[in-house]
Structures are given as C-alpha cells and as structure tokens.
Design a protein around this motif. Structure first.
Motif, PDB file in Angstrom:
ATOM      1  N   LYS A 152      -9.204  -1.569   7.985  1.00  0.00           N
ATOM      2  CA  LYS A 152     -10.454  -1.335   7.252  1.00  0.00           C
ATOM      3  C   LYS A 152     -10.645  -2.398   6.179  1.00  0.00           C
ATOM      4  O   LYS A 152     -11.765  -2.896   5.951  1.00  0.00           O
ATOM      5  CB  LYS A 152     -10.456   0.059   6.630  1.00  0.00           C
ATOM      6  CG  LYS A 152     -11.811   0.442   6.039  1.00  0.00           C
ATOM      7  CD  LYS A 152     -11.808   1.854   5.461  1.00  0.00           C
ATOM      8  CE  LYS A 152     -11.048   1.919   4.166  1.00  0.00           C
ATOM      9  NZ  LYS A 152     -11.282   3.216   3.455  1.00  0.00           N
ATOM     10  N   LYS A 153      -9.548  -2.781   5.532  1.00  0.00           N
ATOM     11  CA  LYS A 153      -9.625  -3.766   4.446  1.00  0.00           C
ATOM     12  C   LYS A 153     -10.092  -5.131   4.971  1.00  0.00           C
ATOM     13  O   LYS A 153     -10.973  -5.770   4.385  1.00  0.00           O
ATOM     14  CB  LYS A 153      -8.254  -3.913   3.777  1.00  0.00           C
ATOM     15  CG  LYS A 153      -8.179  -5.009   2.711  1.00  0.00           C
ATOM     16  CD  LYS A 153      -6.781  -5.076   2.122  1.00  0.00           C
ATOM     17  CE  LYS A 153      -6.663  -6.237   1.137  1.00  0.00           C
ATOM     18  NZ  LYS A 153      -7.543  -6.058  -0.053  1.00  0.00           N
TER      19      LYS A 153
ATOM     20  N   VAL B 279       0.757   4.986   1.249  1.00  0.00           N
ATOM     21  CA  VAL B 279      -0.080   5.773   2.156  1.00  0.00           C
ATOM     22  C   VAL B 279       0.592   7.096   2.480  1.00  0.00           C
ATOM     23  O   VAL B 279       1.825   7.207   2.461  1.00  0.00           O
ATOM     24  CB  VAL B 279      -0.334   4.995   3.472  1.00  0.00           C
ATOM     25  CG1 VAL B 279      -1.109   3.716   3.200  1.00  0.00           C
ATOM     26  CG2 VAL B 279       0.967   4.695   4.188  1.00  0.00           C
TER      27      VAL B 279
ATOM     28  N   GLU C  72      -5.439   1.445   7.238  1.00  0.00           N
ATOM     29  CA  GLU C  72      -6.003   0.996   5.950  1.00  0.00           C
ATOM     30  C   GLU C  72      -6.206  -0.523   5.958  1.00  0.00           C
ATOM     31  O   GLU C  72      -7.222  -1.036   5.502  1.00  0.00           O
ATOM     32  CB  GLU C  72      -5.061   1.386   4.801  1.00  0.00           C
ATOM     33  CG  GLU C  72      -5.011   2.874   4.492  1.00  0.00           C
ATOM     34  CD  GLU C  72      -6.098   3.298   3.523  1.00  0.00           C
ATOM     35  OE1 GLU C  72      -7.096   2.544   3.355  1.00  0.00           O
ATOM     36  OE2 GLU C  72      -5.962   4.389   2.925  1.00  0.00           O
TER      37      GLU C  72
ATOM     38  N   GLN D  45       0.869  -1.187   0.000  1.00  0.00           N
ATOM     39  CA  GLN D  45       0.000   0.000   0.000  1.00  0.00           C
ATOM     40  C   GLN D  45       0.899   1.229   0.000  1.00  0.00           C
ATOM     41  O   GLN D  45       1.949   1.230   0.656  1.00  0.00           O
ATOM     42  CB  GLN D  45      -0.881   0.047   1.250  1.00  0.00           C
ATOM     43  CG  GLN D  45      -1.955  -1.002   1.347  1.00  0.00           C
ATOM     44  CD  GLN D  45      -2.818  -0.799   2.591  1.00  0.00           C
ATOM     45  OE1 GLN D  45      -4.024  -0.778   2.516  1.00  0.00           O
ATOM     46  NE2 GLN D  45      -2.178  -0.649   3.731  1.00  0.00           N
TER      47      GLN D  45
ATOM     48  N   THR E 212      -3.875  11.078   7.315  1.00  0.00           N
ATOM     49  CA  THR E 212      -5.073  11.048   6.484  1.00  0.00           C
ATOM     50  C   THR E 212      -6.302  10.793   7.347  1.00  0.00           C
ATOM     51  O   THR E 212      -6.186  10.383   8.505  1.00  0.00           O
ATOM     52  CB  THR E 212      -4.971   9.947   5.408  1.00  0.00           C
ATOM     53  OG1 THR E 212      -6.070  10.065   4.498  1.00  0.00           O
ATOM     54  CG2 THR E 212      -5.002   8.557   6.038  1.00  0.00           C
TER      55      THR E 212
ATOM     56  N   LEU F  19      -9.522   8.414   7.169  1.00  0.00           N
ATOM     57  CA  LEU F  19     -10.112   7.278   6.466  1.00  0.00           C
ATOM     58  C   LEU F  19     -11.592   7.183   6.798  1.00  0.00           C
ATOM     59  O   LEU F  19     -12.010   7.483   7.928  1.00  0.00           O
ATOM     60  CB  LEU F  19      -9.404   5.980   6.877  1.00  0.00           C
ATOM     61  CG  LEU F  19      -7.893   5.931   6.613  1.00  0.00           C
ATOM     62  CD1 LEU F  19      -7.310   4.637   7.155  1.00  0.00           C
ATOM     63  CD2 LEU F  19      -7.598   6.071   5.126  1.00  0.00           C
TER      64      LEU F  19
ATOM     65  N   TYR G 286     -15.376   2.757   7.934  1.00  0.00           N
ATOM     66  CA  TYR G 286     -15.264   1.734   8.971  1.00  0.00           C
ATOM     67  C   TYR G 286     -16.651   1.307   9.451  1.00  0.00           C
ATOM     68  O   TYR G 286     -17.561   2.147   9.613  1.00  0.00           O
ATOM     69  CB  TYR G 286     -14.492   2.273  10.177  1.00  0.00           C
ATOM     70  CG  TYR G 286     -13.007   2.406   9.947  1.00  0.00           C
ATOM     71  CD1 TYR G 286     -12.158   1.325  10.172  1.00  0.00           C
ATOM     72  CD2 TYR G 286     -12.459   3.611   9.529  1.00  0.00           C
ATOM     73  CE1 TYR G 286     -10.795   1.451   9.974  1.00  0.00           C
ATOM     74  CE2 TYR G 286     -11.099   3.750   9.324  1.00  0.00           C
ATOM     75  CZ  TYR G 286     -10.263   2.656   9.558  1.00  0.00           C
ATOM     76  OH  TYR G 286      -8.920   2.798   9.348  1.00  0.00           O
TER      77      TYR G 286
ATOM     78  N   VAL H  93      -0.682   4.544   9.358  1.00  0.00           N
ATOM     79  CA  VAL H  93      -1.685   4.714   8.301  1.00  0.00           C
ATOM     80  C   VAL H  93      -1.831   3.426   7.502  1.00  0.00           C
ATOM     81  O   VAL H  93      -2.945   3.031   7.118  1.00  0.00           O
ATOM     82  CB  VAL H  93      -1.318   5.900   7.381  1.00  0.00           C
ATOM     83  CG1 VAL H  93      -2.350   6.042   6.269  1.00  0.00           C
ATOM     84  CG2 VAL H  93      -1.227   7.205   8.175  1.00  0.00           C
TER      85      VAL H  93
END
Length: 794
Positions: A512-513, A453, A509, A451, A457, A459, A462, A505
């Motif tokens: 969340k994935k 990133v 991510e 990734q 950030t 995001l 969620y 970060v």
C-alpha cells in the motif's frame, strides 16, 4: 512348331516382334523432342525436374531437435502436439522419415547390392539401357523376373516425382508418377537423360538410395539402416545391404519383419546376383553369407518428444515444438509450420543443459514421486524450471510425471504458459513479494525501514492504476483483510526481516505504501503475464486487472513457473531481464540459418537495486523461512519461499520456492494437479521425501517443504558453473542508511509484578515492573534480548 505358337512371347518371331516394338519406343523417346500431344507435358516436367529436383529441394527430410551440446533429443517427421488455437486442440502433420546422406556416407556393400539386383550394367550405360530393357521384357514374358527394366536413373526420377506429389498432397500428380502407361515411361526417360547430364553416376545412385521406400515409413537408406539394423548407411554389412536392396522392389512382399522367410530368400537372391555380376562378392563368399540369418536388430525410429532418445526432456522438447508452431516467422499457419518442422530437414539447436535437466528431473521425482503412497499420498505434482541469468536460456523443464499420452503420463507442461502446452497456471504465494520488494527499493526504502504490525488486520486505502479503490472487504471498497501465518501478536520488522521471515501484514502495508499499481508495473517490467498470456494490466475474462487485487503481493494471480524463474533471473543477473528462450539456432537442410526468437535482454532494474534484493534474499536461506534447508556448499545462494492461502489451516493449494546463484535460477511449484483448491496439501496430503531420504509430513505444505527440498536437491547436482559471488552492497549505500536491517528491536510488552506481603515491591525490569503486594515481592522480569520478529512460514 505348332500353328498357334507363331506370335507367342516365347517364340522366336514373338521375341523379334517384341524387340522391334521396344526399340521403336526407345528410339522415339530418344530422338523426338516432343512426343505427340504429350510433348509439352514431357518437356515441362523434365524442366521442372532439372531445376528443382536434382538438388533434392522440395523433398521431405526429417528435422532434428538437439540439446545445447548438439546431442540428439528427437527426430521430427510428424507433429502431434497440443495447440490451444487449433479446432481439435492439437496440431497434426504426418510426414516421411527421410534423412539424405552423401555417396561417401553409403557403405560400398549397399552400392554393390543395389546395382547387382536393380541395374547390373549401371556403370556402363547411360540413362537408357536398351539391352537391359529388352532383357526385362523377355524375362517378364517368360515369368522370370530377376532384374527390372528401368535403369537406376529412371527409378530415381520416379521416386522423386512420387515424393514431390506426396508432399504437395497432389493425388493426381501422385497417380501420374506411378501410372503403368507409356506416357509415364517416356516422361521418366526424358528426365533420366536430363539427370544424367546434370549429375554424376555416384550422385544419381545416392539420390536413388535416399529416395527409395523401404517400409515402415523409412524413406532412404539412412533411415532404413536404422529401422531394420540399428546402424547407419555407412556401416551396413554385406548381408544387411543385400536385405535392404531386396526390399526396394516390393517393401510389403519382402518385409523382413512380417515375412522373414520370403525376405531371407530375396536377400539370398541379391547375394547370388552380387556374385554373378561381380559386384563385391565371389560365389564362395555369397554361399557363406546366404547361410547367415537376417539378423534384424533395429526398431522404427520414433518421431517427436515421446521418442526414447529424448530421455527426461519430454516437456522441454514439447515446449520447443510449441514455440516453433506459434511463431509466424516459420509459416503463415500452424499447419504450414508443422509441415516445415516435419519435412524441412531443420537442425534445431536448443538451450537444454543435459546435466541440469537430469538434476531437475531426479529432484522432482525423488522428493514428490508421482506414484508413491508413502512419499506422495496426495498425488501432488512437482515441477521445476531452470534459467541461466543474463541469457534467458531455459536450461531445464522438469515434472514428476512421465511425458506422453499413455496411462500414467501427461502432455501438460505445468511449468509454462497455457498456449505453449501448459495448465491454467499456479499461485505463487509469497514468492511474489519479490515485486513489492523491488518497488520499495526503487523508491529508496532502506534495509532498516521498520513497521510494527499486528498478526491480522484489515487495511484500507488501496487504489488501482486508475486511482479507484482496489479490493473489497466486508462492504468496504479499497479494503483488504490479511493475516500472518504465525497467528495473532504484534511484531516489528525491518525491510530485511519482513522479507526473510515473509511477514504477510508487513508486506500488505508495504504494498500500500509503495503503490499497488507500481508493484504490478514492476512485475510487468520483469516479464510477468497471466498464465494464459494476458497482460497483468488487462482484464482477463471475469477477472479484473491485477492492480485491482491487494493480494497480488501474496501471489494470488495464476502465472507460469517459467515466468517466475525469468523474473528471479533478473535480480540474479543484476537487473537484466531476458525473455525465456529455448532455441539457440536453426540450421536449414541447405546449410543456411533461420531467425530464432530473441531473449531481448534489457535493463529492467538498476544493478544497485538488484544487488540489494540479492543481499536480502540470501538471508532467507540462513535465518529466514528456508533456514531449515540452508544454502549450497561452497556457493552463495538466495531464495524465497511461497505458500498460498494457508489461513484456514485446511491444507495448501500451492507451495513454491525460488532459489538461485549468480549462474542459475530454479523455480519450483508443488500442487495437486486435479483440483488444487479442493484437494489441498494438508494432513497426509502434505507428505513428501526429504533430500536425505526421510519422509516428512508437515501437516501443511509450505514453500520450504517439498518445493525447497526439490530446489536444493536439484542444485546439488546441477551445472552451476564456476564459483561466482553476488556483488555486495557497499557500506555507504543509501540502503544501509538505517543499518543492515538484520537486527530489529521488538516493541516492549509490559507485564505485572507478582505482589506478596505488605511491603513495597521492588522495581520491575524494563519490560514493565509493577507495584508488589504487601510481602515486598519483585516486579516483572527482564526483557528478552533484541531479535528478529517471528518467522513467517509463507
């Protein structure tokens, strides 16, 4: 003869009347099966004594807490420990320091001394000694007390009844057992006769010595020998035995500590009596012994986890007590369990490894010494929990505070859950990325997954386990703002480098994935709960369940270090989770065993996934965030740093390090125990001592600092067992489908060429050349060689 002398105690007629009266009472006691209105009571108590007391069942006996090798940690004959469910926050039960021994374990000197002063014809008569009783009556009338009228068997009965009444907390029964009445004496006589028919002379004598009170809460000859002379009943010398035999009649009057002169005189009376009754001494020997001092050298044996015998294991010891007091298998109420622990004569064999405990204690106190203005000006706490993978056995619990209730001491065990004497828990920082990593590997994400990133950030997207939005930021549900500790700037990382360099970060991510709900479920599968024991999937007071917090992957939920140690032990054991256990075995006073809490070992993750985790986390100690610490000499080791909330650059509330070999796991947490989120570890408060002895003040405390140094130092001295290696991930594993993840090509960054003159500039390097100025200058420079992304210090 004067007229008034006819019935005096010292007159011949007076003595005859006394003898006749005594003889009548004794005859009645011997012949009549039931004595007037008290007969039923006498018979019932005699039956009770016969069925219960002759084997000493029901009498109090101190318990022992032992380490894994059977070495004594503490005697327990009283409990006074924190207990979250109690009205006053503690459970208290005060018992009797009593440790029975067999006749063969009692010095012949003690036998001779006691018989001489208490019942010199003991080996000749039965339960009732008519001659001795009459002699005692005459001596009493003439104010010449030398030897009591009760036989040893009768006194044995009395002591048993008194102890039974005290344990039952029956004041009326206790008063009856000690009443100066005819009924009480008759009861004793009948029960003494029963005892003589049930036991040998040696067993009765041992029973008497085991039940007699010697002062200072010492019940029985074994604890009396410890209390006054620091020895055992089997090793008592003649003078020591004579001192203890003399105490029995009146422990307060003949107290050798408070009244040494009186005690010495009483001891010499016993020595003289031993000589005149031919009980182990000649007159010449007695004369020599009478010239000797008392020679006291013992101390009152200590009960519980503040005893000096516990050494550095006070917090572990208390945890063992807490586990016992919380387990309904040992009683219906905490007080019933405390009574069993104090009086049941249990031998509790624990999992404590003495070497590991010493190593952990030395490390936490060396790296973050509690009272050092140089190495710990912030007054931070340092705690470590060690677990043996594949067993759940707690090897050590250490803290940089001495255990206890005095000034500068504490009973709060920062390593364990609140209900077991712990605090409100700790934040774990990036060490909780373990659960996201496992979840990703479970879903087949390979080492080479990448990734790109930014450094910071927000995001969105969620969701919690109910499918609703998780998190909230700047008015947006399901949003989470996250930053890398390195600051701004994009980086590309693989699953491997994103973990070893702890890129926040990247992990937000990744969480969340793979699904926040799945990550929390992984943590639950590895035994994680909140510090107060509440499930991560349940609301807790004003806090929602953990699947509502995207920051979960960064360790924002308070948990216990011991729980984290058990979670990391799962991957060290190739996927087998075992609940932490502190007790291996409990042996009862009668030689039986009691059930102990089970580790309930089970497979939580596949061995392939665990091996993959171990592969990645070994990199933390080589090229990752703990590279400065390094691994262990001659051993394979893995680890993960953890640091909470450093974005404001105003100090760290919590810093952590999880480190392990295939044979041992240690989890370390460092924080300010008074107010972690206010008194953060920044500036001078971040100072600690490196393993090499040098002060380090990093400005911000990170997991690789004091926590990492503590772990490394403890493992340098711990019992790591035989050299064992992690199982490597096969080259053809699906996890290697995109490479091993160790090398990642960073994104290209175009740069402008420097113009000059009027000519056309040269071709720029692959980093992004540009058109030169009129002077024909060269374009942009070359691109650096591929390398891992910037290291995160979380």
């Amino acid at each position: 003869m004067q007229r008034g002398e006819i019935f005096t105690g010292t007159s011949v007629l007076g003595r005859l009347v006394t003898f006749a009266a005594i003889g009548g009472v004794l005859a009645a006691a011997m012949v009549l099966p039931i004595v007037a209105a008290t007969g039923v009571l006498v018979r019932n108590q005699a039956n009770k004594f016969t069925t219960l007391s002759l084997t000493a069942q029901g009498l109090p006996q101190r318990s022992e807490i032992l380490d894994s090798d059977g070495h004594l940690l503490a005697y327990v004959y009283g409990v006074d420990v924190p207990y979250s469910g109690a009205k006053k926050g503690v459970v208290q039960y005060f018992g009797w320091d009593r440790q029975p021994v067999t006749y063969q374990q009692i010095s012949p000197n003690m036998v001779n001394a006691l018989v001489a002063i208490e019942d010199s014809r003991y080996w000749e008569h039965g339960a009732i000694d008519l001659r001795g009783t009459i002699r005692a009556a005459v001596n009493d009338l003439q104010h010449k007390p030398v030897q009591g009228g009760s036989t040893i068997a009768q006194q044995y009965v009395k002591n048993v009844l008194l102890l039974q009444a005290e344990v039952a907390d029956n004041t009326q029964q206790e008063q009856s057992a000690d009443a100066d009445t005819l009924n009480r004496k008759l009861n004793e006589l009948r029960m003494a006769v029963a005892a003589e028919h049930q036991q040998s002379k040696q067993e009765i004598l041992a029973g008497y010595l085991n039940d007699a009170y010697y002062g200072y809460n010492a019940y029985g000859i074994e604890t009396a020998a410890e209390t006054y002379f620091g020895t055992t009943a089997s090793k008592l010398t003649v003078t020591q035995a004579a001192t203890l035999a003399g105490i029995v009649e009146n422990p307060t009057q003949y107290d050798p500590i408070m009244h040494p002169g009186v005690s010495l005189e009483r001891r010499n009376t016993v020595l003289a009596r031993m000589a005149t009754t031919n009980n182990g001494l000649t007159a010449a020997q007695a004369e020599v012994d009478e010239a000797k001092p008392l020679g006291l050298s013992g101390s009152e044996p200590q009960s519980g986890c503040e005893a000096s015998s516990v050494g550095t294991a006070g917090f572990f010891c208390q945890y063992v007590e807490e586990v016992f007091l919380h387990d309904s298998a040992y009683g219906t109420t905490p007080m019933a369990r405390a009574k069993l622990l104090s009086t049941g004569g249990l031998r509790i064999y624990t999992t404590l490894n003495e070497r590991d405990q010493q190593a952990a204690t030395k490390a936490v106190n060396y790296v973050v010494p509690a009272h050092s203005g140089l190495y710990n000006p912030g007054h931070n706490a340092d705690t470590e929990a060690m677990i043996k993978p594949g067993t759940g056995q707690i090897e050590a619990i250490a803290e940089d505070r001495p255990y206890g209730t005095n000034g500068g001491q504490t009973e709060i065990d920062y390593a364990v859950n609140t209900e077991y004497g712990g605090s409100s828990g700790v934040q774990t920082g990036s060490s909780s990325k373990l659960f996201t990593l496992i979840t990703a590997l479970n879903q087949g994400i390979p080492f080479g997954y990448t990734q790109t990133v930014p450094g910071s950030t927000t995001l969105t997207g969620y969701t919690n386990c109910q499918g609703g939005p998780a998190g909230y930021y700047n008015g947006t549900p399901g949003a989470y703002n996250v930053s890398n500790a390195e600051g701004p700037g994009k980086s590309t990382d693989s699953l491997y480098t994103g973990t070893t360099n702890s890129i926040n970060v990247f992990y937000a991510e990744l969480e969340k994935k793979v699904g926040l709900c799945n990550v929390v479920h992984t943590a639950v599968d590895l035994g994680m709960t909140r510090a107060d024991g509440t499930s991560l999937l349940s609301a807790d007071g004003g806090q929602a369940s953990a699947d509502n917090y995207p920051s979960f992957t960064l360790g924002s939920v308070n948990v216990a270090p011991l729980s984290m140690a058990a979670a990391y032990a799962t991957v060290a054991a190739r996927g087998m989770y075992c609940s932490p256990v502190a007790i291996n075995k409990i042996v009862t006073a009668s030689g039986g065993t009691m059930a102990v809490p089970s580790a309930n070992c089970r497979r939580a993750i596949s061995s392939d996934v665990a091996d993959a985790v171990n592969y990645i986390l070994q990199g933390v100690l080589t090229t990752g965030t703990a590279g400065q610490i390094g691994g262990l000499v001659g051993r394979e080791a893995a680890g993960k740093t953890g640091t909470s909330n450093v974005a404001n650059n105003n100090g760290t509330p919590y810093a952590a390090f999880a480190g392990y070999t295939p044979n041992l796991v240690g989890y370390v947490s460092v924080f300010n125990p008074q107010s972690p989120t206010v008194d953060t570890m920044g500036g001078q408060s971040s100072c600690y001592r490196l393993e090499g002895g040098i002060q380090s003040c990093p400005g911000e405390m990170f997991g690789a600092d004091a926590p990492g140094s503590t772990w490394h130092m403890s493992f340098d001295h711990a019992d790591l067992g035989p050299v064992t290696y992690f199982v490597p991930v096969p080259p053809d594993s699906p996890f290697n489908s995109q490479g091993n993840g160790q090398v990642v090509v960073q994104p290209k960054s175009p740069t402008k060429g420097k113009g000059g003159g009027t000519g056309t500039g040269g071709t720029g390097g692959t980093g992004g050349g540009g058109t030169g100025g009129t002077g024909g200058g060269k374009g942009g420079g070359p691109t650096p060689a591929a390398s891992p992304g910037p290291k995160s210090v979380t």
